[in-house]
Design an enzyme around this catalytic site. Structure first.
Site, mmCIF file in Angstrom:
data_model
loop_
_atom_site.group_PDB
_atom_site.id
_atom_site.type_symbol
_atom_site.label_atom_id
_atom_site.label_comp_id
_atom_site.label_asym_id
_atom_site.label_seq_id
_atom_site.Cartn_x
_atom_site.Cartn_y
_atom_site.Cartn_z
ATOM 1 N N THR B 106 6.941 -7.210 8.751
ATOM 2 C CA THR B 106 6.645 -6.258 9.821
ATOM 3 C C THR B 106 6.141 -6.951 11.071
ATOM 4 O O THR B 106 6.479 -6.580 12.181
ATOM 5 C CB THR B 106 5.602 -5.231 9.336
ATOM 6 O OG1 THR B 106 6.156 -4.557 8.207
ATOM 7 C CG2 THR B 106 5.279 -4.225 10.390
ATOM 8 N N THR B 182 3.737 -8.275 4.303
ATOM 9 C CA THR B 182 2.494 -8.106 3.540
ATOM 10 C C THR B 182 2.717 -7.969 2.036
ATOM 11 O O THR B 182 1.857 -8.350 1.254
ATOM 12 C CB THR B 182 1.725 -6.843 3.996
ATOM 13 O OG1 THR B 182 2.602 -5.722 3.936
ATOM 14 C CG2 THR B 182 1.174 -6.998 5.378
ATOM 15 N N ASP B 183 3.874 -7.415 1.633
ATOM 16 C CA ASP B 183 4.010 -7.013 0.235
ATOM 17 C C ASP B 183 3.770 -8.157 -0.752
ATOM 18 O O ASP B 183 3.061 -7.986 -1.746
ATOM 19 C CB ASP B 183 5.380 -6.386 -0.023
ATOM 20 C CG ASP B 183 5.407 -4.910 0.347
ATOM 21 O OD1 ASP B 183 4.405 -4.445 0.943
ATOM 22 O OD2 ASP B 183 6.402 -4.240 0.044
ATOM 23 N N LYS B 261 -3.166 -7.709 -1.913
ATOM 24 C CA LYS B 261 -2.893 -6.484 -1.153
ATOM 25 C C LYS B 261 -3.392 -5.315 -1.986
ATOM 26 O O LYS B 261 -2.956 -5.123 -3.115
ATOM 27 C CB LYS B 261 -1.391 -6.344 -0.879
ATOM 28 C CG LYS B 261 -1.058 -5.170 0.025
ATOM 29 C CD LYS B 261 0.413 -5.109 0.437
ATOM 30 C CE LYS B 261 0.626 -3.938 1.403
ATOM 31 N NZ LYS B 261 2.011 -3.829 1.863
#
Lengths: 629, 439
Positions: B106, B182-183, B261
C-alpha cells in the site's frame, strides 16, 4: 420585483442537504446522533493534499498543509466506530438511506440511475477524517412545480455528513466526528431561479417533499442549504451553510447587492484612475509608531515582539468602509482574505480610524511613513512577520481584484443572512471512485415497487390537513412547512385538544417564542406530547402553552408537570375555584349591590384574570351565576 | 474480457464495440426516452455484463444498463489525462545518504484515477516526489525492487531484498529504508533480521495502512519517520517503522523479530510482542526505549546470510487436529515443523505419536504458543513434559511467525540436526528475551 432581478441577470441554484432519519449511519452501524458531553477520546491527524488525476495539487489545500494545520478529532464510543476514524474501510452503503433517497427522487420525478457508484470528493479542511466525502448520484433530471413554473432538479445524491467544527486553537482545528457519516440527501436544482423569492419558494417546496417522506431528521442543523448566485458581469459565488429556509431569499438579496456594490467600487476605482500596477506589495514596518499605543491588540502584539506591518492601497480611501450590503464591507472582505491566508485575527485600516485606541497622531505618522495621499487607504496588521506578510499579500491581491469586479469564491452564510469569505473556489472537481464500496444495481422491479407506494405528495397532504383536521388554509400551509408535521398529526389524532390549537402551537406560537430568543429546539417530542395530554385532560389550559414551552426550553429533562408546578399553572379544583369566586364577591360586595346582575361581566373578568388560565370559562360562569342568585 | 475495454464483457462490450467508442471517449446512451452522457470509464472486474459506467460532467460516475432498446453512440473523442509528477526536489548533498528500496504494498501504491483501483505502481522516486520533505532529511537514492503486494512475498523476495540492502550498505549509505506491504511485513522483517548479521547501519522497514493517494494516508508520516531513522538513529538493527497510535503524532520502531500485525485495518496495527518497541520518534526526536541495542558503527562488517530452507511448516494446533497432517509433512520431506500450540506449549495427546514419528525421522519440531503474548513453559503440565520427552524444542517467548522464519533460516545455514537445534534456541537477533516485563 423579478423584473429588477432579470435586468441584472440574476441566476441562482440551490443545493438542499437534508439528514435522513435512518437507524444507522451511511457506511457503518453507528447510531446517527450527536453528543454534548466531553469527548471520551481524541486523536490528532494531518491531511496531506494529494495529486489529482491531472497531476495537480489544489493550491489552497497545499497552503493549509504547509502551514502545519493539524486536526484534533473528538469522539465517543456511543456515536463513533473505527469507520468514522478512518481506521476501518466503509461497510456497504446503507440500503435504508438508498430507499429514502429513491422515494424522494421519484416524488421529484427524477430518474433513478441503473447502478449506484460511490465516489470520493476531496475535502481536506479537516471535516472528513479521510480527506474526502463519500457521495453518490441516485437520480437525475427531475422537476418540481413552483407556482406553475417547472424548476429542474439536476441531480439527487446521497452522501455522508461531515464532522462538525468545535473550535480552533492556532493551527489546531477541533472537529467532533459524531455527525460524520449521518446520511444526507442532496437535491441540486439547475441555475434557473431568477429571484430571491422564487429561491425561497423552491427551497420550501423541496423541504416539503423531503418531509413528506416522513423519514428525514429534524431539528437544528438537520437541513442546510447551499446557494449559488451570479449576476451579469458579476461572478459565480457559492454560499455554504444557510441554516434556515427562511434565510435563503435574504442571503441571495444580500449577495446580489454585494456584487452590485463591488461593481460600483470597480467603476469608482477606474474613475479615480487606479491601475493594477499601482497596487504594490510594499510592506512597511511601522512598529515604532505604535510603541506607546493605547490600542490593546497592537500593544499586546508588540509586547510579544511581533511587528506591525502596513501597506498603502492607492485610491481606496472611503471605499473600504463602504457598505456593500447589510453587514458587509470591502474592509471585511480584505480581512477575510487576511485571516485565511495569513492566519491573523484581523486587520486595521484607515477608513475605520481613529478607533480601537489608535490616535490621530499615530495615524499622521503612519500616513507620512506610507506616503499616503488623501485618496489612499492604509491597511496594517500586527502579528508574526510571516503571518503579517502573508496577510498583507492576501490584502494586496484582493485589492487588485477589486479593479476587476467580483472574485469567484466560496462564502459561508452568517445567521443574520450576511456572508463572509470562506475559501477560494475549489479547482476542477476532484472526484474519484470509492473502490471499497461495491456498486449497487437498481432493478426496475424495485423502483416500480417504490413508485407504487409513494407517500402523499405535499399538495395531497395539504388538502387532507384542511379536511381531516379542519385547519384553515393558512394554518394548513404553515403546518406543511413545519418540521413538526408528524407530531402534529399524531397529537391531533390522539388527544382531546382541538387540532387548530395544536397547529397554532406548532406554528405561530413556536415562531413567536423563537423570535423572543427562546431555545425552542430544546423542547422534546415527549414534552409536547405530555403538554397536550395534560391540556386534553383538563390539568391545564391552552392559554398556558407559551408559558409552559418557555419554561421547558430553559429546563431540559424536566417534565410538563414540573413546569405546571413551578409556574403555578395547574387547573384550580372546583373547591379552589369556589373559594376564589367567593373571595372576589366579598371584595366587591358594594359594587354588586349597586349594579346587581349588571356586575356579572366585570366580575367574570376579574376572576379569569386572577385564575390566569387555570380555569375553564364555562365553569366560572356556572359558579358565579349560582353565587349571584 | 477485453484489453481495450477493461472490465467489459458480453452485452455491454458488444454495444461499445459497435459504437466504435473507446475508454475515455464521451458517449451517449439513449433508452426509454432518456439520454445519459459522459466519459466512458472502465468497469471493475466484479461487475456484470449489462452496465456501462459513465463519468458525468459533475464528476460523478453512474452505471447505465444496456438493454435491447438502448442506443450507444460516441459523441466526442476522449482526452487522455496526462500525468506529470511534480519535479524531484533538489538534493542537499551535505545530508546523510539513505537508500529507499521499494518492494510494493500500500505504501508504494496509488489509485488509478480511471478505474479507481489501487495499483502497486508508485515508484520509489514517486514516493520521494510526493513527500518532498524527504529532501530536507537525507539524500535519497531510490530503487524499485519489485511491485508485489505482501501476500505474494515469498522467501525468494526475502533473499533478493537482503542482497539489495547489503549492496546499498556496501555503497556506504547511512541507512536503508525498505517499503513493504503490511500483511506479511512481520515475516519479512524477521527474515532480514536473520539474513543481515552484524549490521553497521539501521534497516528500517516501512509500510502504510492507507494508500498514499488518500489525504489521510499514514504513508508520508511513516516514510518521513523511516528516513529520519535511517539517516540518524543511533541503532543498527532491522526495525519496522509505523504509527504508534491512531494519531499522526508518533512513530515507533519495532524490532524485526518481535513484531506482529495485530489489527486488520488500524494505522497502529503493528505491536511489539513480549518486548517494548526499540525506539519512538515524536516531534522529530528519536528516543530509545530499550537500553541494550546494537549501536550504529559504519566500520562494522556486514555478514550477509540470505539462505532459507523451503521445507518448513507452521502448524496451528486446534481441537481435532488430524495428526496425519504431521505425517504428511514428513512424507513430503519437510525438515522442520513449528507448532503453534495452546497455552504454555501444548497439543492434544492424540498428536503425540505423529510428532514422535517426525522427530525420529530427523525433523526438527519447535513449539510456540498461539496465545501471542507470553512465554512457554512445558514443564508445568504432563502434556508439555511428554512433548519435551519426545524431543520437541521449546522456543520460549519467540513469536510463532519468527520461529517459522528462523527455523527456515537455521536449516539454510546447517544440515546437521543437533547444530540446527542449537542455533534455533540461541538468541541471534533479539528473537528471544530472558525477561518478560509488565508492559
Amino acid at each position: 420585483m423579478s423584473s429588477k432581478y432579470s435586468k441584472i441577470g440574476l441566476k441562482a441554484g440551490l443545493e438542499i442537504h437534508q439528514q435522513l432519519d435512518t437507524k444507522e449511519k451511511l457506511f457503518c452501524s453507528c447510531e446517527p446522533k450527536l453528543f454534548k458531553e466531553e469527548p471520551e477520546f481524541t486523536f490528532l491527524r494531518r491531511l496531506r493534499p494529494t495529486q489529482s488525476e491531472l497531476g495537480q495539487i489544489d493550491s489552497a489545500a497545499l497552503f493549509e498543509f504547509q502551514k502545519e494545520t493539524k486536526i484534533l478529532y473528538e469522539a465517543n464510543n456511543d456515536t463513533v466506530c473505527l469507520v468514522e476514524m478512518d481506521e476501518e474501510p466503509p461497510h456497504d452503503l446503507n440500503r435504508e438511506a438508498v430507499e429514502i433517497s429513491f422515494i424522494s427522487s421519484l416524488m421529484m420525478k427524477a430518474k433513478p440511475v441503473d447502478e449506484i457508484h460511490v465516489m470520493r470528493k476531496t475535502v481536506i479542511d479537516g471535516s472528513n477524517t479521510t480527506g474526502f466525502q463519500r457521495t453518490c448520484v441516485v437520480a437525475l433530471n427531475g422537476e418540481i412545480d413552483i407556482k406553475g413554473k417547472k424548476v429542474a432538479i439536476q441531480q439527487v445524491s446521497l452522501e455522508e455528513d461531515a464532522a462538525r467544527k468545535t473550535g480552533k486553537d492556532g493551527q489546531l482545528l477541533h472537529y467532533r466526528i459524531d455527525r460524520l457519516g449521518i446520511p444526507l440527501i442532496e437535491v441540486t436544482t439547475a441555475p434557473v431561479i431568477y429571484s430571491p423569492e422564487e429561491a425561497k419558494e423552491t427551497a420550501f417546496a423541496i423541504g416539503r417533499i423531503l418531509r413528506a417522506t416522513r423519514r428525514v431528521r429534524r431539528g437544528l442543523g438537520t437541513i442546510r442549504q447551499d446557494v449559488n448566485v451570479s449576476i451579469r458581469d458579476g461572478a459565480l459565488i457559492e454560499i455554504k451553510g444557510v441554516q434556515e429556509l427562511e434565510l435563503v431569499s435574504q442571503v441571495i438579496e444580500n449577495e446580489v447587492q454585494r456584487q452590485l456594490s463591488l461593481l460600483e467600487i470597480r467603476d469608482e476605482l477606474k474613475k479615480r484612475g487606479v491601475k493594477e500596477a499601482d497596487i504594490i506589495a510594499d510592506f512597511v514596518d511601522v512598529t515604532s509608531i505604535f510603541k506607546q499605543t493605547k490600542c490593546k491588540v497592537i500593544a499586546k502584539a508588540i509586547k510579544q515582539n511581533k511587528p506591525v506591518l502596513a501597506v498603502r492601497l492607492p485610491g481606496f480611501a472611503e471605499l473600504l468602509k463602504k457598505e456593500l450590503a447589510t453587514g458587509m464591507r470591502l474592509g471585511a472582505e480584505l480581512a477575510g482574505m487576511a485571516r485565511f491566508w495569513g492566519r491573523v485575527g484581523g486587520i486595521f485600516h484607515t477608513d475605520e480610524m481613529p478607533a480601537y485606541g489608535v490616535t490621530d497622531e499615530e495615524l499622521n505618522h503612519l500616513g507620512k511613513l506610507l506616503k499616503k495621499d488623501s485618496l489612499d487607504a492604509v491597511v496594517f496588521v500586527a502579528d508574526t512577520l510571516e503571518n503579517a506578510t502573508d496577510a498583507l499579500k492576501a490584502v494586496v491581491e484582493r485589492a487588485k481584484v477589486a479593479l476587476k469586479g467580483v472574485p469567484e469564491e466560496t462564502r459561508s452564510a452568517n445567521p443574520d443572512g450576511s456572508t463572509k469569505y470562506m475559501r477560494p473556489r475549489p479547482g476542477a472537481a476532484r472526484m474519484y471512485p470509492e473502490t471499497d464500496v461495491p456498486p449497487i444495481q437498481v432493478t426496475n422491479e424495485y423502483i416500480n415497487a417504490l413508485g407504487n407506494r409513494l407517500p402523499e405528495l405535499p399538495e395531497q397532504l395539504m388538502k387532507r390537513l384542511m379536511e381531516e383536521y379542519k385547519l384553515n388554509q393558512k394554518l394548513a400551509k404553515q403546518i406543511l412547512n413545519s418540521e413538526h408535521l408528524d407530531l402534529f398529526e399524531s397529537l391531533a389524532k390522539k388527544t382531546e385538544v382541538s387540532s387548530t390549537v395544536i397547529a397554532v402551537a406548532f406554528t405561530e406560537t413556536l415562531k413567536a417564542l423563537k423570535r423572543d430568543g427562546i431555545k425552542i429546539e430544546a423542547i422534546t417530542d415527549e414534552q409536547f406530547r405530555e403538554m397536550f395530554r395534560l391540556i386534553g385532560s383538563g390539568k391545564t389550559a391552552k392559554e398556558s402553552i407559551p408559558e409552559i414551552l418557555t419554561w421547558l426550553a430553559d429546563n431540559e429533562d424536566a417534565t410538563v408537570e414540573d413546569a405546571l408546578e413551578s409556574l403555578g399553572l395547574s387547573m384550580l379544583s372546583r373547591k379552589e375555584l369556589e373559594e376564589l369566586v367567593d373571595e372576589v364577591i366579598k371584595k366587591n360586595s358594594e359594587f354588586i349591590e349597586q349594579r346587581g346582575k349588571g356586575a356579572f361581566g366585570q366580575l367574570m373578568g376579574i376572576i379569569m384574570k386572577k385564575a390566569r388560565g387555570r380555569v375553564k370559562a364555562e365553569v366560572v360562569n356556572e359558579i358565579l351565576k349560582k353565587r349571584l342568585k | 474480457m477485453s484489453e481495450e475495454f477493461p472490465g467489459y464483457r458480453g452485452n455491454a462490450l458488444k454495444f461499445l464495440k459497435n459504437a466504435g467508442a473507446e475508454i475515455g471517449d464521451v458517449i451517449r446512451v439513449t433508452k426509454d426516452g432518456e439520454n445519459w452522457e459522459g466519459i466512458l470509464i472502465p468497469r471493475s472486474e466484479i461487475g456484470d455484463e449489462n452496465h456501462i459506467i459513465l463519468k458525468l460532467k459533475s464528476g460523478y460516475n453512474v452505471g447505465v444498463r444496456i438493454d435491447s432498446t438502448a442506443q450507444v453512440e460516441k459523441v466526442g473523442a476522449g482526452v487522455k489525462p496526462t500525468f506529470t509528477p511534480p519535479p524531484l526536489p533538489k538534493q542537499k548533498t551535505s545530508l546523510p545518504k539513505v537508500a529507499i528500496v521499494s518492494t510494493g504494498g500500500t505504501i508504494a501504491s496509488r489509485v488509478d484515477y480511471r478505474t479507481g483501483g489501487v495499483r502497486p505502481a508508485l515508484s520509489a522516486s514517486d514516493l520521494y516526489s510526493v513527500v518532498p520533505e524527504l529532501a530536507d532529511i537525507a539524500v535519497v537514492d531510490t530503487e524499485i525492487l519489485f511491485s508485489v503486494f505482501s501476500e505474494n512475498i515469498t522467501s525468494k523476495h526475502w533473499i533478493e531484498t537482503a542482497k539489495t540492502v547489503a549492496k546499498h550498505i556496501g555503497n556506504g549509505v547511512a541507512g536503508v529504508v525498505v517499503a513493504h506491504g503490511t500483511d506479511t511485513l512481520g515475516y519479512s522483517a524477521a527474515a532480514l533480521s536473520f539474513a543481515l548479521q552484524d549490521l553497521p547501519v539501521p534497516v528500517i522497514m516501512v509500510a502504510s495502512q492507507r494508500s498514499a493517494d488518500r489525504p489521510s494516508s499514514d504513508a508520508a508520516t511513516n516514510l518521513v519517520g523511516a528516513v529520519k531513522a535511517a539517516a540518524n538513529a543511533p541503532f543498527a538493527e532491522v526495525v519496522v517503522a509505523m504509527h504508534e497510535t491512531t494519531s499522526d503524532t508518533s512513530i515507533v520502531f519495532h524490532r524485526g523479530t518481535k513484531v506482529r500485525k495485530c489489527h486488520t485495518s488500524r494505522r497502529d496495527t503493528f505491536k511489539s510482542i513480549n518486548s517494548s518497541p526499540l525506539a519512538r520518534m515524536e516531534d522529530d526526536t528519536i528516543s530509545l526505549l530499550i537500553k541494550n541495542y546494537r549501536k550504529r558503527d559504519s566500520a562494522r562488517k556486514l555478514k550477509l546470510k540470505p539462505t532459507f530452507e523451503k521445507k518448513v511448516a507452521l502448524v496451528k494446533f486446534h481441537p481435532d487436529l488430524n495428526p496425519e497432517i504431521i505425517d504428511c509433512y514428513v512424507e513430503k520431506g519437510y525438515r522442520g515443523i513449528i507448532l503453534e500450540g495452546t497455552g504454555l506449549g501444548h497439543v492434544g495427546n492424540y498428536c503425540l505419536s505423529a510428532i514422535q514419528r517426525a522427530i525420529e525421522k530427523d525433523v526438527i519440531v519447535g513449539m510456540t504458543s498461539q496465545c501471542i503474548w507470553g512465554r512457554l513453559n512445558m514443564n508445568v503440565y504432563d502434556q508439555g513434559r511428554d512433548l519435551l520427552a519426545v524431543g520437541v524444542v521449546s522456543l520460549d517467548d519467540m513469536l510463532p511467525e519468527t520461529a517459522f522464519v528462523k527455523l527456515r533460516w537455521v536449516l539454510g545455514q546447517t544440515t546437521k540436526t543437533e547444530e540446527a537445534k542449537r542455533l534455533l534456541t540461541k538468541n541471534v537477533a533479539n528473537e528471544l528475551s530472558p525477561r518478560t516485563l509488565n508492559e
